[in-house]
Design a protein around this motif. Structure first.
Motif, PDB file in Angstrom:
ATOM      1  N   VAL A 146      -2.791  40.546  13.235  1.00 19.06           N
ATOM      2  CA  VAL A 146      -2.191  39.518  12.375  1.00 19.06           C
ATOM      3  C   VAL A 146      -1.450  38.502  13.245  1.00 19.06           C
ATOM      4  CG1 VAL A 146      -0.542  39.043  10.519  1.00 19.06           C
ATOM      5  CG2 VAL A 146      -1.935  41.135  10.455  1.00 19.06           C
ATOM      6  N   ARG A 147      -1.876  37.233  13.134  1.00 19.82           N
ATOM      7  CA  ARG A 147      -1.250  36.155  13.891  1.00 19.82           C
ATOM      8  C   ARG A 147      -0.446  35.197  13.007  1.00 19.82           C
ATOM      9  NH1 ARG A 147      -0.948  38.547  18.528  1.00 19.82           N
ATOM     10  NH2 ARG A 147      -2.985  39.038  19.485  1.00 19.82           N
ATOM     11  N   TYR A 148      -0.764  35.174  11.723  1.00 24.81           N
ATOM     12  CA  TYR A 148       0.017  34.368  10.772  1.00 24.81           C
ATOM     13  C   TYR A 148       0.075  35.135   9.461  1.00 24.81           C
ATOM     14  CZ  TYR A 148       1.270  30.900   7.271  1.00 24.81           C
ATOM     15  OH  TYR A 148       1.883  30.256   6.226  1.00 24.81           O
ATOM     16  N   HIS A 149       1.245  35.089   8.814  1.00 24.88           N
ATOM     17  CA  HIS A 149       1.417  35.763   7.533  1.00 24.88           C
ATOM     18  C   HIS A 149       2.316  34.924   6.639  1.00 24.88           C
ATOM     19  CE1 HIS A 149       3.987  38.457   4.939  1.00 24.88           C
ATOM     20  NE2 HIS A 149       2.796  38.537   4.386  1.00 24.88           N
ATOM     21  N   GLY A 150       1.906  34.775   5.372  1.00 20.63           N
ATOM     22  CA  GLY A 150       2.757  34.055   4.422  1.00 20.63           C
ATOM     23  C   GLY A 150       1.975  33.258   3.413  1.00 20.63           C
ATOM     24  N   ARG A 151       2.374  31.987   3.230  1.00 20.41           N
ATOM     25  CA  ARG A 151       1.786  31.157   2.186  1.00 20.41           C
ATOM     26  C   ARG A 151       0.692  30.260   2.759  1.00 20.41           C
ATOM     27  NH1 ARG A 151       7.612  28.984   2.168  1.00 20.41           N
ATOM     28  NH2 ARG A 151       7.587  27.491   3.889  1.00 20.41           N
ATOM     29  N   ILE A 152       0.001  29.575   1.862  1.00 21.74           N
ATOM     30  CA  ILE A 152      -1.075  28.666   2.247  1.00 21.74           C
ATOM     31  C   ILE A 152      -0.487  27.319   2.662  1.00 21.74           C
ATOM     32  CG2 ILE A 152      -3.146  27.471   1.408  1.00 21.74           C
ATOM     33  CD1 ILE A 152      -3.369  29.971  -0.572  1.00 21.74           C
ATOM     34  N   ASP A 153       0.435  26.797   1.875  1.00 19.73           N
ATOM     35  CA  ASP A 153       1.209  25.607   2.231  1.00 19.73           C
ATOM     36  C   ASP A 153       2.524  25.679   1.476  1.00 19.73           C
ATOM     37  OD1 ASP A 153       0.891  24.416  -0.418  1.00 19.73           O
ATOM     38  OD2 ASP A 153      -1.120  23.790   0.192  1.00 19.73           O
ATOM     39  N   ASP A 154       3.371  24.681   1.665  1.00 25.63           N
ATOM     40  CA  ASP A 154       4.718  24.763   1.096  1.00 25.63           C
ATOM     41  C   ASP A 154       4.913  23.862  -0.126  1.00 25.63           C
ATOM     42  OD1 ASP A 154       4.808  22.255   2.254  1.00 25.63           O
ATOM     43  OD2 ASP A 154       6.738  22.548   3.248  1.00 25.63           O
ATOM     44  N   GLN A 155       3.830  23.566  -0.852  1.00 25.38           N
ATOM     45  CA  GLN A 155       3.974  22.662  -1.995  1.00 25.38           C
ATOM     46  C   GLN A 155       4.802  23.280  -3.118  1.00 25.38           C
ATOM     47  OE1 GLN A 155       0.376  20.999  -3.617  1.00 25.38           O
ATOM     48  NE2 GLN A 155       1.457  19.950  -5.262  1.00 25.38           N
ATOM     49  N   TYR A 156       4.650  24.598  -3.327  1.00 29.21           N
ATOM     50  CA  TYR A 156       5.293  25.244  -4.466  1.00 29.21           C
ATOM     51  C   TYR A 156       6.407  26.180  -4.025  1.00 29.21           C
ATOM     52  CZ  TYR A 156       1.080  23.589  -6.768  1.00 29.21           C
ATOM     53  OH  TYR A 156       0.064  22.789  -7.245  1.00 29.21           O
ATOM     54  N   GLY A 157       7.472  26.195  -4.835  1.00 28.73           N
ATOM     55  CA  GLY A 157       8.570  27.124  -4.626  1.00 28.73           C
ATOM     56  C   GLY A 157       8.993  27.707  -5.951  1.00 28.73           C
ATOM     57  N   VAL A 158      10.124  28.390  -5.971  1.00 34.21           N
ATOM     58  CA  VAL A 158      10.595  29.020  -7.194  1.00 34.21           C
ATOM     59  C   VAL A 158      11.035  27.933  -8.171  1.00 34.21           C
ATOM     60  CG1 VAL A 158      12.245  30.628  -8.197  1.00 34.21           C
ATOM     61  CG2 VAL A 158      11.305  31.052  -5.918  1.00 34.21           C
ATOM     62  N   GLY A 159      10.217  27.648  -9.157  1.00 39.03           N
ATOM     63  CA  GLY A 159      10.565  26.700 -10.187  1.00 39.03           C
ATOM     64  C   GLY A 159      10.376  25.235  -9.832  1.00 39.03           C
ATOM     65  N   TYR A 160       9.629  24.935  -8.763  1.00 37.93           N
ATOM     66  CA  TYR A 160       9.428  23.532  -8.436  1.00 37.93           C
ATOM     67  C   TYR A 160       8.073  23.322  -7.773  1.00 37.93           C
ATOM     68  CZ  TYR A 160      10.447  24.541  -3.502  1.00 37.93           C
ATOM     69  OH  TYR A 160      10.407  25.043  -2.220  1.00 37.93           O
ATOM     70  N   SER A 161       7.657  22.067  -7.813  1.00 38.10           N
ATOM     71  CA  SER A 161       6.464  21.621  -7.101  1.00 38.10           C
ATOM     72  C   SER A 161       6.849  20.387  -6.314  1.00 38.10           C
ATOM     73  CB  SER A 161       5.341  21.290  -8.089  1.00 38.10           C
ATOM     74  OG  SER A 161       4.242  20.709  -7.417  1.00 38.10           O
ATOM     75  N   LYS A 162       6.625  20.391  -5.024  1.00 38.48           N
ATOM     76  CA  LYS A 162       7.015  19.278  -4.178  1.00 38.48           C
ATOM     77  C   LYS A 162       6.237  18.015  -4.534  1.00 38.48           C
ATOM     78  CE  LYS A 162       8.729  21.054   0.244  1.00 38.48           C
ATOM     79  NZ  LYS A 162       8.455  21.099   1.689  1.00 38.48           N
ATOM     80  N   GLU A 163       6.952  16.915  -4.639  1.00 37.81           N
ATOM     81  CA  GLU A 163       6.312  15.626  -4.803  1.00 37.81           C
ATOM     82  C   GLU A 163       5.889  15.061  -3.447  1.00 37.81           C
ATOM     83  OE1 GLU A 163       5.863  13.764  -7.788  1.00 37.81           O
ATOM     84  OE2 GLU A 163       6.327  15.643  -8.787  1.00 37.81           O
ATOM     85  N   ARG A 164       6.548  15.520  -2.389  1.00 38.53           N
ATOM     86  CA  ARG A 164       6.167  15.077  -1.055  1.00 38.53           C
ATOM     87  C   ARG A 164       4.921  15.828  -0.589  1.00 38.53           C
ATOM     88  NH1 ARG A 164      11.861  16.307   1.614  1.00 38.53           N
ATOM     89  NH2 ARG A 164      12.305  17.277  -0.386  1.00 38.53           N
ATOM     90  N   ASP A 165       4.273  15.304   0.451  1.00 40.82           N
ATOM     91  CA  ASP A 165       3.091  15.969   0.983  1.00 40.82           C
ATOM     92  C   ASP A 165       3.439  17.376   1.450  1.00 40.82           C
ATOM     93  OD1 ASP A 165       1.562  13.743   0.522  1.00 40.82           O
ATOM     94  OD2 ASP A 165       1.765  12.935   2.546  1.00 40.82           O
ATOM     95  N   ALA A 166       2.578  18.309   1.097  1.00 41.46           N
ATOM     96  CA  ALA A 166       2.800  19.695   1.492  1.00 41.46           C
ATOM     97  C   ALA A 166       2.480  19.881   2.976  1.00 41.46           C
ATOM     98  CB  ALA A 166       1.937  20.624   0.647  1.00 41.46           C
ATOM     99  N   LYS A 167       3.195  20.791   3.597  1.00 39.40           N
ATOM    100  CA  LYS A 167       2.907  21.157   4.982  1.00 39.40           C
ATOM    101  C   LYS A 167       1.807  22.213   4.972  1.00 39.40           C
ATOM    102  CE  LYS A 167       5.075  23.009   9.180  1.00 39.40           C
ATOM    103  NZ  LYS A 167       6.327  23.559   9.757  1.00 39.40           N
ATOM    104  N   PRO A 168       0.621  21.919   5.522  1.00 40.42           N
ATOM    105  CA  PRO A 168      -0.517  22.859   5.438  1.00 40.42           C
ATOM    106  C   PRO A 168      -0.399  23.982   6.451  1.00 40.42           C
ATOM    107  CG  PRO A 168      -1.174  20.907   6.640  1.00 40.42           C
ATOM    108  CD  PRO A 168       0.245  20.665   6.198  1.00 40.42           C
ATOM    109  N   GLU A 169       0.456  24.913   6.176  1.00 40.63           N
ATOM    110  CA  GLU A 169       0.821  25.921   7.168  1.00 40.63           C
ATOM    111  C   GLU A 169      -0.344  26.819   7.589  1.00 40.63           C
ATOM    112  OE1 GLU A 169       5.424  26.263   5.597  1.00 40.63           O
ATOM    113  OE2 GLU A 169       3.704  26.846   4.384  1.00 40.63           O
ATOM    114  N   LEU A 170      -1.229  27.167   6.671  1.00 39.35           N
ATOM    115  CA  LEU A 170      -2.361  28.017   7.035  1.00 39.35           C
ATOM    116  C   LEU A 170      -3.309  27.283   7.988  1.00 39.35           C
ATOM    117  CD1 LEU A 170      -4.171  30.473   6.899  1.00 39.35           C
ATOM    118  CD2 LEU A 170      -5.079  29.638   4.713  1.00 39.35           C
ATOM    119  N   THR A 171      -3.645  26.040   7.678  1.00 36.21           N
ATOM    120  CA  THR A 171      -4.576  25.318   8.556  1.00 36.21           C
ATOM    121  C   THR A 171      -3.927  24.963   9.894  1.00 36.21           C
ATOM    122  OG1 THR A 171      -4.024  23.213   7.474  1.00 36.21           O
ATOM    123  CG2 THR A 171      -5.934  24.413   6.643  1.00 36.21           C
ATOM    124  N   ILE A 172      -2.616  24.738   9.898  1.00 36.67           N
ATOM    125  CA  ILE A 172      -1.920  24.529  11.173  1.00 36.67           C
ATOM    126  C   ILE A 172      -2.038  25.781  12.039  1.00 36.67           C
ATOM    127  CG2 ILE A 172       0.358  24.250  12.237  1.00 36.67           C
ATOM    128  CD1 ILE A 172       1.084  22.413   9.907  1.00 36.67           C
TER     129      ILE A 172
END
Length: 578
Positions: A146-172
């Protein structure tokens, strides 16, 4: 007099109640993933060894009803297509005990999943990897480390959806891994629904589903959590609940469900949606005891919901436009607005109205405003109908009606929440009218609004105030605070002519996802000259994750990237008008 409110709840994201995030118990980075063999949704065995030539494999845990899994399914397919030529393979795993193979196959077809989707009976693989959420990613290299673990990107959180561009953490992480570089952020918090695991506790105890839990769900949850409604999963039977118990406990503990944001220290409200302390304890005890089903004879009758119009057959039905609106499979849609001419040649007196969504699984709220004759903009004081999940239609009695002038037009304000499947919606509104001779009082939409503010860039606690002054003796029926994505808190304070002061409503943690109408348990008389001051606090800082752009000042505007400050109120005169 007042049977029900215009709107009891507005919600921008239907699925926010069911996802969350929590700190990992330990880092998974460096763990070795042992081989496994699982069946796909068609019964064919698929092994991790089948992808031995892959340079990287993203193992992603998904659920068929989890709203984030619905939204991220197509994104994962796009990532698979983008990286297939570079030796990357995505493998989806469903470990939920509540998801059948048939439901898994339907998920694959509905969301056009372009990678293997496997079923994990008994959550064996989920346990081996210590997976907790859907979706949750384990990115492994050629050596299955395992080299990366977690979410696909950071667009969504607890009770919100980011209006800003999401950070594509999986593809990074993929790009770094394929380039032989160190992954700068190898672990992130997985955000999503709890995996519905097989429970090991033997059901025991006197607290049972049929006797104790079903009545609570019927009263507080089923209105939205039933087939065809916008809530992401159903809670209409014992089988429906199994697998969702951890998520249910979490959202109750966090006070996210049922949605209710009024400070209990101020005001009593007829539509208070909170669970009582006893109801919370019953649910917690029931889960701890292994969720016994109980005696079927104890099961209460299922609540009845109108399949057609909840009001009597309307005198007139008006659609929002002449053709359906196309709702995409994913993305964040801002409000859609459609102007309709109802061809009212004489003044109308509305006693019942009902906004009806065509596609309930994507329509999150409807508001129908009046555009007065000769005007180009809506009158915020005249809201004729509203819909949100669980909200009742408007039904006025005792000679009370809404007066609308001849020649007025209607503005449909629609908010849609994509659910992973493209669809088309053609919602409508129905009205019942009264004769003027039968009307005693007009329902008045009042507001305390400030349109001249400017929220400085980066300001975390910017206060804006507005005041409404009663011009006649009237009864206050309800209050509805309204702000956009930077809204932080909202308060209504009253000052009577005799000097008495009180706080009528305090919403210390305003949530744009759930803009509620707070209906007073008993109407409050406002003598002529009474002042209601509304105080709104906005967070335009970078720490507000829903903030579209904290580097810019914000002013009044209709769209969610702009702001509004309105304290809506419904009143009726104390004395008859006609």
């Amino acid at each position: 007099m007042w049977k029900s409110g215009l709107l009891s709840a507005l919600a921008i994201i239907a699925c926010t109640p069911c996802w969350s995030a929590e700190p990992m118990h330990r880092s998974r980075i460096g763990d070795h993933v042992e081989s496994f063999t699982l069946d796909n949704c068609y019964g064919k065995s698929v092994s991790l060894d089948d992808f031995s030539k892959a340079k990287a494999i993203a193992i992603v845990f998904l659920g068929t009803e989890c709203p984030l899994a619905k939204l991220y399914g197509p994104r994962l397919t796009a990532i698979q297509e983008q990286y297939a030529d570079r030796g990357v393979q995505i493998i989806g795993i469903n470990s939920n005990t509540q998801d059948s193979l048939t439901e898994l196959a339907a998920y694959v077809h509905r969301h056009e999943i372009g990678f293997p989707m496997l079923k994990d009976p008994g959550n064996r693989v989920a346990d081996a990897l210590a997976a907790e959420r859907t979706p949750e990613v384990f990115l492994i290299d050629h050596e299955r480390v395992v080299r990366y673990h977690g979410r696909i990107d950071d667009q969504y959180g607890v009770g919100y959806s980011k209006e800003r561009d999401a950070k594509p953490e999986l593809t990074i992480a993929l790009d770094a891994l394929l380039a032989g570089k160190q992954i700068e952020q190898p672990e992130t918090e997985a955000v999503g629904c709890h995996i519905g695991r097989v429970k090991q506790t033997v059901p025991t105890g006197n607290v049972t589903f049929t006797k104790d839990i079903a009545p609570i769900l019927n009263d507080k949850c089923v209105n939205c959590h039933r087939k065809g409604e916008i809530a992401p999963f159903t809670l209409t039977s014992y089988e429906d609940v199994l697998g969702w118990e951890d998520t249910i406990l979490e959202v109750i503990a966090d006070n996210r469900m049922p949605p209710w944001y009024a400070d209990p220290a101020h005001g009593k409200f007829a539509n208070d949606a909170r669970l009582s302390a006893r109801q919370r304890q019953l649910i917690s005890t029931w889960v701890d005891n292994g969720m016994p089903e109980g005696d079927p004879n104890d099961l209460p009758a299922a609540p009845q919901f109108a399949e057609g119009w909840q009001i009597q057959q309307p005198d007139q039905v008006i659609t929002m436009r002449d053709k359906p609106f196309s709702v995409p499979a994913e993305g964040v849609l801002d409000y859609q607005r459609f102007v309709v001419d109802p061809q009212w040649q004489e003044d109308q007196y509305i006693v019942s109205s009902e906004a009806r969504p065509d596609k309930r699984d994507v329509v999150h709220h409807i508001l129908v405003y009046v555009i007065p004759p000769g005007k180009s903009r809506r009158d915020l004081r005249q809201t004729l109908a509203g819909y949100a999940p669980g909200s009742p239609p408007l039904q006025l009695e005792d000679g009370i009606a809404i007066e609308v002038k001849a020649g007025s037009k209607l503005l449909f304000e629609m908010h849609y929440t994509p659910n992973g499947t493209a669809t088309e919606d053609l919602s409508c509104v129905g009205f019942r009218f009264a004769k003027k001779a039968d009307v005693r009082k007009r329902l008045g939409g009042r507001l305390a609004a400030n349109t001249k503010f400017e929220i400085p860039a980066g300001a975390a606690n910017h206060t804006v105030k507005a005041t409404y002054v009663a011009r006649q003796d009237e009864n206050l029926l309800s209050m509805s605070p309204h702000m956009h994505l930077r809204g932080k808190s909202f308060r209504y304070d009253v000052r009577f002519p005799d000097g008495r002061e009180d706080t009528l409503l305090n919403v210390p943690n305003y949530d744009f996802n759930w803009q509620l109408k707070y209906i007073l348990d008993e109407p409050l008389t406002l003598p002529k000259g009474t002042q209601i001051e509304c105080t709104a606090v906005f967070d335009n800082s970078e720490y507000n994750l829903t903030n579209p752009d904290p580097s810019q000042p914000v002013r009044w505007g209709d769209q969610s990237f702009e702001e509004m400050m309105i304290g809506f109120m419904d009143t009726v005169p104390v004395k008859d008008e006609f």
